[in-house]
Design an enzyme around this catalytic site. Structure first.
Site, short mmCIF file in Angstrom:
data_model
loop_
_atom_site.label_atom_id
_atom_site.label_comp_id
_atom_site.label_asym_id
_atom_site.label_seq_id
_atom_site.Cartn_x
_atom_site.Cartn_y
_atom_site.Cartn_z
N SER A 1 -10.05 5.91 2.69
CA SER A 1 -10.85 4.72 2.95
C SER A 1 -11.02 4.49 4.45
O SER A 1 -10.04 4.43 5.20
CB SER A 1 -10.17 3.49 2.32
OG SER A 1 -10.16 3.58 0.93
N HIS B 1 -16.58 4.84 0.60
CA HIS B 1 -16.52 6.22 0.12
C HIS B 1 -17.94 6.66 -0.22
O HIS B 1 -18.49 6.28 -1.26
CB HIS B 1 -15.62 6.31 -1.13
CG HIS B 1 -14.18 6.04 -0.85
ND1 HIS B 1 -13.23 7.05 -0.85
CD2 HIS B 1 -13.52 4.90 -0.57
CE1 HIS B 1 -12.04 6.52 -0.57
NE2 HIS B 1 -12.20 5.22 -0.40
N HIS C 1 -10.67 7.99 -7.81
CA HIS C 1 -9.41 7.32 -8.11
C HIS C 1 -9.22 7.12 -9.61
O HIS C 1 -10.18 6.90 -10.35
CB HIS C 1 -9.35 5.93 -7.44
CG HIS C 1 -9.49 5.95 -5.96
ND1 HIS C 1 -10.72 5.99 -5.34
CD2 HIS C 1 -8.56 5.92 -4.96
CE1 HIS C 1 -10.55 5.97 -4.02
NE2 HIS C 1 -9.26 5.94 -3.78
N TYR D 1 -7.93 4.47 -10.87
CA TYR D 1 -8.25 3.08 -11.21
C TYR D 1 -9.75 2.86 -11.44
O TYR D 1 -10.16 1.84 -12.01
CB TYR D 1 -7.74 2.11 -10.15
CG TYR D 1 -8.38 2.20 -8.78
CD1 TYR D 1 -9.67 1.77 -8.55
CD2 TYR D 1 -7.66 2.71 -7.70
CE1 TYR D 1 -10.25 1.85 -7.29
CE2 TYR D 1 -8.22 2.79 -6.44
CZ TYR D 1 -9.52 2.36 -6.24
OH TYR D 1 -10.08 2.44 -4.99
N GLU D 2 -10.58 3.82 -11.01
CA GLU D 2 -12.02 3.70 -11.27
C GLU D 2 -12.36 3.97 -12.73
O GLU D 2 -13.51 3.81 -13.14
CB GLU D 2 -12.79 4.67 -10.36
CG GLU D 2 -12.72 4.33 -8.88
CD GLU D 2 -13.40 5.38 -8.03
OE1 GLU D 2 -14.65 5.32 -7.93
OE2 GLU D 2 -12.71 6.25 -7.46
N ALA E 1 -5.67 5.46 3.44
CA ALA E 1 -5.30 4.16 3.99
C ALA E 1 -4.20 3.60 3.11
O ALA E 1 -4.32 3.63 1.88
CB ALA E 1 -6.51 3.22 4.01
N MET F 1 -3.02 4.12 -3.49
CA MET F 1 -3.56 4.35 -4.83
C MET F 1 -4.19 5.73 -4.98
O MET F 1 -5.10 5.91 -5.80
CB MET F 1 -4.59 3.26 -5.14
CG MET F 1 -4.09 1.84 -4.93
SD MET F 1 -5.44 0.64 -5.00
CE MET F 1 -4.61 -0.82 -4.33
N SER F 2 -3.72 6.70 -4.21
CA SER F 2 -4.36 8.02 -4.24
C SER F 2 -3.37 9.09 -3.80
O SER F 2 -2.15 8.90 -3.87
CB SER F 2 -5.58 8.03 -3.31
OG SER F 2 -5.17 7.87 -1.95
N ASN G 1 -2.22 -2.29 6.67
CA ASN G 1 -1.71 -3.66 6.51
C ASN G 1 -0.21 -3.61 6.29
O ASN G 1 0.32 -2.60 5.82
CB ASN G 1 -2.38 -4.37 5.33
CG ASN G 1 -2.11 -3.67 4.00
OD1 ASN G 1 -2.72 -2.66 3.70
ND2 ASN G 1 -1.20 -4.23 3.23
N HIS H 1 -9.34 -5.38 1.04
CA HIS H 1 -10.01 -4.10 1.29
C HIS H 1 -10.77 -4.15 2.61
O HIS H 1 -10.87 -3.14 3.32
CB HIS H 1 -10.96 -3.77 0.15
CG HIS H 1 -11.49 -2.36 0.19
ND1 HIS H 1 -10.69 -1.25 0.07
CD2 HIS H 1 -12.75 -1.88 0.39
CE1 HIS H 1 -11.42 -0.16 0.16
NE2 HIS H 1 -12.67 -0.51 0.37
#
Length: 308
Positions: free
Chosen positions: A42, A76, A100, A102-103, A130, A234-235, A258, A283
């Site tokens: 990201s 992306h 991902h 989650y997609e 990220a 998440m990746s 963060n 995000h």
């Protein structure tokens, strides 16, 4: 749990995708045999901007490639870019925008590009992401070279190698104690510190893979910290596992965007509580921090790939 595509059907899709991509790059011999795959996380799609070629770089939208899924996440762009990197003109395939779990995609879908890379005889995979900083020492803008990971979905049964093993790629039981190549990590630090004189904080640590798409709760942050995670995202882990299953070397990097909030939430009995949204991740913050640090990331990755 999502249904798996039978191995024969999956390999057929992979063969079709490989033939399609090879045809697209066939007219440029220097690009037709890439040696390195770079997966842009990201806000880090700018890595592809440092590719150069005597001809315009070759760009292939995911939507055009048989068997490929499209990226749906802001930041992306969703395309493969082929070009040369560094003064040594190392042929590279950049994946600008990853896929991902989650997609709604299966792990077969999200790691399909890595299998494609193996079919193109790529030897090394550079994975960027990220991530949230779980380690209290980490600050937004810091970099963390991944030297180990915790695969929470995998431990819970959603493992990327679940199902019939693809013997032509790797063994049924893949060891992962050497997942993150020592020599590549050493090279990255050497280029960053000794050659480029990068002053940004660069650490090593353990990446915790959470399925997403929600950012972690305070209690989950404390759990991840207790389990030994230094960053969370998440990746990356599914891609790394498949790359190792394919026998490719891996270098992986987290850009800390963060600081994860792990303090207990304010009590309803507090008279002057700290606002609940203090330190809350977003995000937009991820993309903003990635943009600020992207130039340093690009320089280090270019210098590292140039030495391969």
């Amino acid at each position: 749990m999502s249904e798996l595509i039978p191995a024969k059907e999956y390999l057929g899709k992979l063969k079709e995708a490989t033939e399609f991509v090879k045809a697209k790059v066939a007219n440029e011999p220097r690009l037709s045999s890439p040696r390195v795959m770079i997966i842009c996380g990201s806000g880090l799609g700018g890595i592809a901007d440092i590719l150069h070629s005597p001809q315009p770089k070759i760009e292939i939208p995911y939507a055009d490639i048989p068997g490929f899924r499209t990226s749906t996440v802001p930041g992306h762009s969703g395309k493969l870019i082929f070009g040369l990197m560094g003064s040594n003109k190392v042929p590279v395939m950049c994946m600008v925008g990853r896929l991902h779990f989650y997609e709604g995609y299966s792990f077969q879908d999200t790691t399909f590009p890595v299998r494609l890379a193996k079919k193109l005889d790529i030897e090394t995979v550079v994975v960027t992401n990220a991530a949230g900083g779980v380690n209290a020492q980490f600050k937004p803008g810091d970099l963390m070279v991944i030297n180990d990971h915790i695969n929470m979905p995998g431990l819970a049964g959603h493992h990327v190698l679940r199902g019939e093993n693809l013997e032509e790629f790797g063994p049924r039981f893949q060891p992962l104690s050497d997942a993150y190549d020592y020599a590549l990590r050493k090279l990255f630090f050497t280029k960053a510190r000794n050659e480029l004189k990068i002053t940004r904080n660069i650490y090593e640590g353990t990446y915790f893979f959470a399925a997403g798409p929600t950012f972690e709760t305070r209690a989950e942050v404390r759990m991840i910290r207790m389990l030994g995670g230094d960053s969370v995202g998440m990746s990356t882990v599914p891609e790394v596992i498949v790359a190792r299953h394919c026998g490719m070397k891996v270098l992986a990097l987290s850009l800390i965007t963060n600081a994860c909030v792990g303090d207990s939430p304010p009590s309803a009995f507090d008279e002057n509580p700290v606002p609940m949204d203090s330190g809350m991740a977003s995000h937009a913050e991820v993309l903003e921090t990635a943009d600020e640090a992207s130039k340093d990331v690009q320089k280090i990755i270019e210098a590292t790939v140039n030495a391969l």
